[in-house]
Design a protein around this motif. Structure first.
Motif, PDB file in Angstrom:
ATOM      1  N   LEU A 117       2.982 -25.995 -15.253  1.00  0.00           N
ATOM      2  CA  LEU A 117       3.108 -25.935 -13.799  1.00  0.00           C
ATOM      3  C   LEU A 117       1.827 -25.382 -13.196  1.00  0.00           C
ATOM      4  CD1 LEU A 117       6.669 -24.354 -13.477  1.00  0.00           C
ATOM      5  CD2 LEU A 117       6.053 -26.782 -13.578  1.00  0.00           C
ATOM      6  N   ARG A 118       1.469 -25.896 -12.060  1.00  0.00           N
ATOM      7  CA  ARG A 118       0.411 -25.327 -11.220  1.00  0.00           C
ATOM      8  C   ARG A 118       1.066 -25.122  -9.856  1.00  0.00           C
ATOM      9  NH1 ARG A 118      -5.824 -26.747 -10.841  1.00  0.00           N
ATOM     10  NH2 ARG A 118      -5.672 -25.306 -12.563  1.00  0.00           N
ATOM     11  N   ASP A 134       2.698 -30.970 -14.816  1.00  0.00           N
ATOM     12  CA  ASP A 134       1.848 -31.713 -15.754  1.00  0.00           C
ATOM     13  C   ASP A 134       0.735 -32.470 -15.029  1.00  0.00           C
ATOM     14  OD1 ASP A 134       3.167 -30.807 -18.022  1.00  0.00           O
ATOM     15  OD2 ASP A 134       4.629 -32.448 -17.973  1.00  0.00           O
ATOM     16  N   GLY A 135       0.085 -31.796 -14.082  1.00  0.00           N
ATOM     17  CA  GLY A 135      -1.069 -32.356 -13.385  1.00  0.00           C
ATOM     18  C   GLY A 135      -0.754 -33.282 -12.228  1.00  0.00           C
ATOM     19  N   LYS A 136       0.516 -33.527 -11.960  1.00  0.00           N
ATOM     20  CA  LYS A 136       0.893 -34.425 -10.860  1.00  0.00           C
ATOM     21  C   LYS A 136       1.511 -33.624  -9.721  1.00  0.00           C
ATOM     22  CE  LYS A 136       1.811 -38.169 -14.021  1.00  0.00           C
ATOM     23  NZ  LYS A 136       2.840 -38.921 -14.718  1.00  0.00           N
ATOM     24  N   VAL A 137       0.993 -33.839  -8.515  1.00  0.00           N
ATOM     25  CA  VAL A 137       1.562 -33.170  -7.344  1.00  0.00           C
ATOM     26  C   VAL A 137       2.969 -33.706  -7.127  1.00  0.00           C
ATOM     27  CG1 VAL A 137       1.352 -32.837  -4.850  1.00  0.00           C
ATOM     28  CG2 VAL A 137      -0.698 -32.867  -6.274  1.00  0.00           C
ATOM     29  N   PHE A 150       4.563 -24.081   0.051  1.00  0.00           N
ATOM     30  CA  PHE A 150       4.663 -23.848  -1.387  1.00  0.00           C
ATOM     31  C   PHE A 150       4.246 -25.126  -2.090  1.00  0.00           C
ATOM     32  CE2 PHE A 150       6.646 -23.549  -5.528  1.00  0.00           C
ATOM     33  CZ  PHE A 150       6.356 -22.242  -5.880  1.00  0.00           C
ATOM     34  N   LEU A 151       3.178 -25.049  -2.859  1.00  0.00           N
ATOM     35  CA  LEU A 151       2.633 -26.238  -3.508  1.00  0.00           C
ATOM     36  C   LEU A 151       2.925 -26.202  -5.000  1.00  0.00           C
ATOM     37  CD1 LEU A 151      -0.801 -26.123  -1.681  1.00  0.00           C
ATOM     38  CD2 LEU A 151       1.257 -27.354  -0.996  1.00  0.00           C
TER      39      LEU A 151
END
Length: 168
Positions: A124-125, A90-93, A85-86
């Motif tokens: 979220l991504r 806000d663009g930060k892993v 699950f990745l």
């Protein structure tokens, strides 16, 4: 007489057929991402059928895969879930912390959390590839939000990440 024999046979065989149906892989996992305003954390809960989890452990070479009876098996599968699950905030892993796991009914629940950004709003991504390496037909649903404001995303093997806002 023949009618009674058929009825008796149906009554005897029905529980066996039902048990066999319950033993098949469901090939679906559900994850929920929600903001907990009290703790200031983004909480992630993954729900996976126990039978699917045990089958996946055996497919990965585990000699004894007993999610219910073995804490070692349960924790091994929980580690697998957290790797599949990745999440980006806000663009930060980010690597959500593992909180724990439990069994409720026929499901294994795996819990994670990550600190929420100040104000509780974030983009979220995410991508759920839980069990997609085991079954080509695996379907993973990710629910974002809580209450009556839930957005659901569906992932399969090879799906690209999805984006969604997280709001308080």
């Amino acid at each position: 007489m023949l009618h009674r024999l058929l009825l008796l046979a149906a009554l005897v065989l029905a529980p066996l057929a039902g048990g066999a149906a319950l033993a098949h892989q469901q090939k679906i996992a559900i994850s929920t991402i929600a903001l907990n305003a009290r703790s200031g954390a983004i909480e992630i809960a993954h729900q996976v059928p126990v039978h699917d989890a045990e089958h996946a452990l055996r497919a990965q070479g585990a000699k004894s895969a007993d999610i219910i009876g073995s804490e070692k098996s349960r924790e091994a599968f929980a580690r697998y879930v957290t790797r599949r699950f990745l999440l980006q905030v806000d663009g930060k892993v980010v690597e959500p912390a593992y909180v724990g796991s439990e069994i409720t009914g026929g499901s294994l629940w795996v819990y994670q959390e990550v600190p929420a950004p100040s104000g509780g709003q974030a983009v979220l991504r995410f991508n759920s590839q839980i069990l997609t390496d085991v079954w080509a037909r695996q379907e993973n649903r990710v629910n974002i939000g809580g209450g009556t404001k839930v957005n659901t995303f569906i992932f399969r093997a090879g799906s690209v990440p999805a984006d969604a806002p997280l709001t308080p």
